[in-house]
Write a protein that holds these residues in place. Structure first.
Motif, PDB file in Angstrom:
ATOM      1  N   LEU A  41       0.822  -1.206   0.000  1.00  0.00           N
ATOM      2  CA  LEU A  41       0.000   0.000   0.000  1.00  0.00           C
ATOM      3  C   LEU A  41       0.859   1.260   0.000  1.00  0.00           C
ATOM      4  CD1 LEU A  41      -2.813  -1.038   2.523  1.00  0.00           C
ATOM      5  CD2 LEU A  41      -3.044  -0.719   0.049  1.00  0.00           C
ATOM      6  N   ILE A  42       1.953   1.220   0.751  1.00  0.00           N
ATOM      7  CA  ILE A  42       2.864   2.375   0.770  1.00  0.00           C
ATOM      8  C   ILE A  42       3.483   2.562  -0.611  1.00  0.00           C
ATOM      9  CG2 ILE A  42       5.007   3.306   1.720  1.00  0.00           C
ATOM     10  CD1 ILE A  42       4.345   1.782   4.321  1.00  0.00           C
ATOM     11  N   ARG A  43       3.928   1.460  -1.203  1.00  0.00           N
ATOM     12  CA  ARG A  43       4.564   1.513  -2.525  1.00  0.00           C
ATOM     13  C   ARG A  43       3.609   2.073  -3.573  1.00  0.00           C
ATOM     14  NH1 ARG A  43       5.633  -3.424  -2.594  1.00  0.00           N
ATOM     15  NH2 ARG A  43       7.495  -3.225  -1.314  1.00  0.00           N
ATOM     16  N   ALA A  62       3.284   1.988  12.080  1.00  0.00           N
ATOM     17  CA  ALA A  62       3.414   0.537  12.241  1.00  0.00           C
ATOM     18  C   ALA A  62       3.435   0.167  13.722  1.00  0.00           C
ATOM     19  CB  ALA A  62       4.681   0.023  11.555  1.00  0.00           C
ATOM     20  N   GLY A  63       2.382  -0.493  14.170  1.00  0.00           N
ATOM     21  CA  GLY A  63       2.345  -1.060  15.515  1.00  0.00           C
ATOM     22  C   GLY A  63       2.293  -0.082  16.652  1.00  0.00           C
ATOM     23  N   SER A  64       1.703   1.086  16.447  1.00  0.00           N
ATOM     24  CA  SER A  64       1.783   2.111  17.497  1.00  0.00           C
ATOM     25  C   SER A  64       0.456   2.698  17.942  1.00  0.00           C
ATOM     26  CB  SER A  64       2.706   3.252  17.036  1.00  0.00           C
ATOM     27  OG  SER A  64       4.024   2.789  16.856  1.00  0.00           O
ATOM     28  N   LEU A  65      -0.668   2.215  17.433  1.00  0.00           N
ATOM     29  CA  LEU A  65      -1.956   2.791  17.828  1.00  0.00           C
ATOM     30  C   LEU A  65      -2.239   2.600  19.314  1.00  0.00           C
ATOM     31  CD1 LEU A  65      -4.327   1.922  14.834  1.00  0.00           C
ATOM     32  CD2 LEU A  65      -3.014   4.016  15.259  1.00  0.00           C
ATOM     33  N   SER A  66      -1.680   1.557  19.904  1.00  0.00           N
ATOM     34  CA  SER A  66      -1.927   1.315  21.332  1.00  0.00           C
ATOM     35  C   SER A  66      -1.125   2.258  22.226  1.00  0.00           C
ATOM     36  CB  SER A  66      -1.600  -0.139  21.691  1.00  0.00           C
ATOM     37  OG  SER A  66      -0.248  -0.440  21.415  1.00  0.00           O
ATOM     38  N   TYR A  67      -0.238   3.057  21.630  1.00  0.00           N
ATOM     39  CA  TYR A  67       0.571   3.994  22.416  1.00  0.00           C
ATOM     40  C   TYR A  67      -0.009   5.404  22.425  1.00  0.00           C
ATOM     41  CZ  TYR A  67       4.105   0.326  22.292  1.00  0.00           C
ATOM     42  OH  TYR A  67       4.768  -0.865  22.426  1.00  0.00           O
ATOM     43  N   ILE A 110      -1.899   5.031   6.323  1.00  0.00           N
ATOM     44  CA  ILE A 110      -1.744   3.582   6.220  1.00  0.00           C
ATOM     45  C   ILE A 110      -1.126   3.072   7.511  1.00  0.00           C
ATOM     46  CG2 ILE A 110      -0.702   1.683   4.915  1.00  0.00           C
ATOM     47  CD1 ILE A 110      -0.407   3.727   2.559  1.00  0.00           C
ATOM     48  N   CYS A 111      -1.738   2.070   8.118  1.00  0.00           N
ATOM     49  CA  CYS A 111      -1.168   1.528   9.346  1.00  0.00           C
ATOM     50  C   CYS A 111      -1.288   0.010   9.376  1.00  0.00           C
ATOM     51  CB  CYS A 111      -1.817   2.135  10.586  1.00  0.00           C
ATOM     52  SG  CYS A 111      -3.514   1.612  10.888  1.00  0.00           S
ATOM     53  N   VAL A 112      -0.385  -0.613  10.118  1.00  0.00           N
ATOM     54  CA  VAL A 112      -0.451  -2.042  10.419  1.00  0.00           C
ATOM     55  C   VAL A 112      -0.345  -2.160  11.925  1.00  0.00           C
ATOM     56  CG1 VAL A 112       2.061  -2.294  10.072  1.00  0.00           C
ATOM     57  CG2 VAL A 112       0.595  -4.325  10.037  1.00  0.00           C
ATOM     58  N   VAL A 142      -4.030  -6.349  11.680  1.00  0.00           N
ATOM     59  CA  VAL A 142      -4.929  -5.641  10.779  1.00  0.00           C
ATOM     60  C   VAL A 142      -4.130  -4.566  10.045  1.00  0.00           C
ATOM     61  CG1 VAL A 142      -5.628  -3.973  12.558  1.00  0.00           C
ATOM     62  CG2 VAL A 142      -7.136  -4.425  10.625  1.00  0.00           C
ATOM     63  N   VAL A 143      -4.425  -4.402   8.763  1.00  0.00           N
ATOM     64  CA  VAL A 143      -3.810  -3.354   7.948  1.00  0.00           C
ATOM     65  C   VAL A 143      -4.931  -2.435   7.475  1.00  0.00           C
ATOM     66  CG1 VAL A 143      -2.464  -2.798   5.881  1.00  0.00           C
ATOM     67  CG2 VAL A 143      -1.948  -4.868   7.196  1.00  0.00           C
ATOM     68  N   ILE A 144      -4.781  -1.143   7.734  1.00  0.00           N
ATOM     69  CA  ILE A 144      -5.840  -0.173   7.453  1.00  0.00           C
ATOM     70  C   ILE A 144      -5.301   0.941   6.552  1.00  0.00           C
ATOM     71  CG2 ILE A 144      -7.474   1.473   8.454  1.00  0.00           C
ATOM     72  CD1 ILE A 144      -7.162  -0.120  11.116  1.00  0.00           C
ATOM     73  N   LYS A 145      -6.089   1.291   5.559  1.00  0.00           N
ATOM     74  CA  LYS A 145      -5.787   2.450   4.719  1.00  0.00           C
ATOM     75  C   LYS A 145      -7.009   3.351   4.672  1.00  0.00           C
ATOM     76  CE  LYS A 145      -5.343   3.826  -0.114  1.00  0.00           C
ATOM     77  NZ  LYS A 145      -5.388   3.335  -1.510  1.00  0.00           N
ATOM     78  N   VAL A 146      -6.845   4.628   4.981  1.00  0.00           N
ATOM     79  CA  VAL A 146      -7.944   5.581   4.841  1.00  0.00           C
ATOM     80  C   VAL A 146      -7.503   6.717   3.929  1.00  0.00           C
ATOM     81  CG1 VAL A 146      -8.875   5.025   7.125  1.00  0.00           C
ATOM     82  CG2 VAL A 146      -7.327   6.965   6.873  1.00  0.00           C
ATOM     83  N   VAL A 147      -8.445   7.280   3.213  1.00  0.00           N
ATOM     84  CA  VAL A 147      -8.186   8.416   2.337  1.00  0.00           C
ATOM     85  C   VAL A 147      -8.925   9.613   2.888  1.00  0.00           C
ATOM     86  CG1 VAL A 147      -8.336   9.304  -0.015  1.00  0.00           C
ATOM     87  CG2 VAL A 147      -7.988   6.846   0.363  1.00  0.00           C
ATOM     88  N   LYS A 148      -8.230  10.716   3.035  1.00  0.00           N
ATOM     89  CA  LYS A 148      -8.853  11.945   3.574  1.00  0.00           C
ATOM     90  C   LYS A 148      -9.764  12.565   2.503  1.00  0.00           C
ATOM     91  CE  LYS A 148      -7.802  16.499   5.430  1.00  0.00           C
ATOM     92  NZ  LYS A 148      -6.756  17.451   5.862  1.00  0.00           N
TER      93      LYS A 148
END
Length: 257
Positions: free
Chosen positions: A53-55, A132-137, A158-160, A251-257
């Motif tokens: 997704l990043i690429r 990457a891996g930081s939503l819980s922080y 984009i997050c994983v 989970v891998v999430i992509k949102v578009v503003k």
């Protein structure tokens, strides 16, 4: 324990870890310790999707921010040449570590020490924001408000991350908490269906991919099957049992503003 105290504990943890890694940093095989290449085969699928997704979105001329970059393991993964890269983290040692890694790999990037809930960037500054891996922080509402503020119209986030409905995975994370490897607030903030619903209510254009419903069976599979075949089997099980997505490992999430 207050969120401020938890943030301080995690700050000190990552600062110490990154300081140790800075002492060991060298150019030998550094590319093998970044992104998908750093992970066992059976853990790679969500990160392959994340990098893909990043690429797809990091075309030349775009400006990208990797927020909560940590040691930078995923900061350069999937990013194409010609993209202007920023990384930010609350830990100054972590930012220094990824900046030094990038130099060894021939990348130039901007390292910014910052709290993810109070990012020091102007509105509409970035075309891509990764995490990457930081939503819980972070406090999700405060963090996503900042993401929305600094993301340009049509830009992508984009997050994983880990997902926290499977009781087996939840129990394992609780054990890590008891061992002092994470704070209790990170357990409470671990992404779950509420996180998905929050993002779906905030954004009209959202893509969600789930991975690893049966990762907990890997130790058993290893007794009989090669790692390569385990990965294939887990992928097929995810597809076949897609109605159990809420019990996924990642989970891998992509949102578009």
């Amino acid at each position: 324990m207050s969120s401020v105290s938890s943030k301080l504990i995690e700050y000190e943890r990552y600062n110490k870890r990154s300081e140790e890694n800075l002492k060991k940093l060298n150019s030998e095989n550094i590319h093998l310790r970044l992104g998908v290449k750093s992970l066992p085969k059976f853990l790679q699928p969500p990160y392959i999707k994340y990098e893909e997704l990043i690429r797809q979105n990091s075309t030349p001329g775009k400006v990208l921010l990797d927020v909560c970059c940590g040691d930078g393991m995923h900061s350069l993964a999937g990013v194409g040449r010609g993209v202007e890269i920023y990384v930010s983290d609350i830990s100054e040692k972590s930012v220094k570590l990824i900046v030094n890694k990038a130099k060894l790999l021939g990348y130039e990037l901007h390292g910014i020490v910052a709290d993810a809930e109070k990012l020091p960037f102007s509105d509409n500054s970035f075309d891509i924001i990764t995490c990457a891996g930081s939503l819980s922080y972070v406090d999700l509402n405060a963090f996503m408000n900042e993401v929305d503020r600094i993301l340009s119209p049509g830009g992508v986030f984009i997050c994983v991350d880990s997902f926290n409905h499977n009781p087996i995975y939840s129990f394992n994370r609780f054990i890590h908490f008891l061992r002092g490897n994470r704070t209790y607030s990170t357990l409470k903030r671990m992404p779950n269906l509420k996180t998905i619903h929050f993002l779906e209510n905030k954004y009209n254009n959202i893509e969600i991919n789930y991975f690893g419903i049966f990762i907990f069976l890997v130790p058993f599979f290893k007794l009989f099957i090669s790692t390569y075949n385990i990965t294939l089997m887990l992928n097929k099980l995810d597809q076949y049992f897609h109605k159990l997505n809420r019990y996924a490992f990642k989970v891998v999430i992509k949102v578009v503003k």
